[in-house]
Design a protein around this motif. Sequence first.
Motif: not given
Ligand SMILES: [Zn+2]
Length: 62
Positions: A30, A32-33, A43, A45-46, A48
């Motif tokens: 990802c 972002e994270c 994603c 996890n985050c 996005s």
């Molecule tokens: Zn993410």
Amino acid sequence: MANPTHRHTRSRRDKRRANWKGQIPNIITCPECHEPTLPHRVCGNCGSYKKKKILEVIEKES
Ligand SMILES: [Zn+2]
């Protein structure tokens, strides 16, 4: 209906099936994270996608 004219040997059948492979899912990180996620998916996890936050991720109480 089309029918097979001749039966193939076990060897020929098994050689054909030897090329069957399990589908390995493509994994990206990802942007972002930096967690591993599936491509073209939000994603997990985050929340996005394409560097835009589009889902709120509820933090699990452990
Ligand atoms: Zn993410």
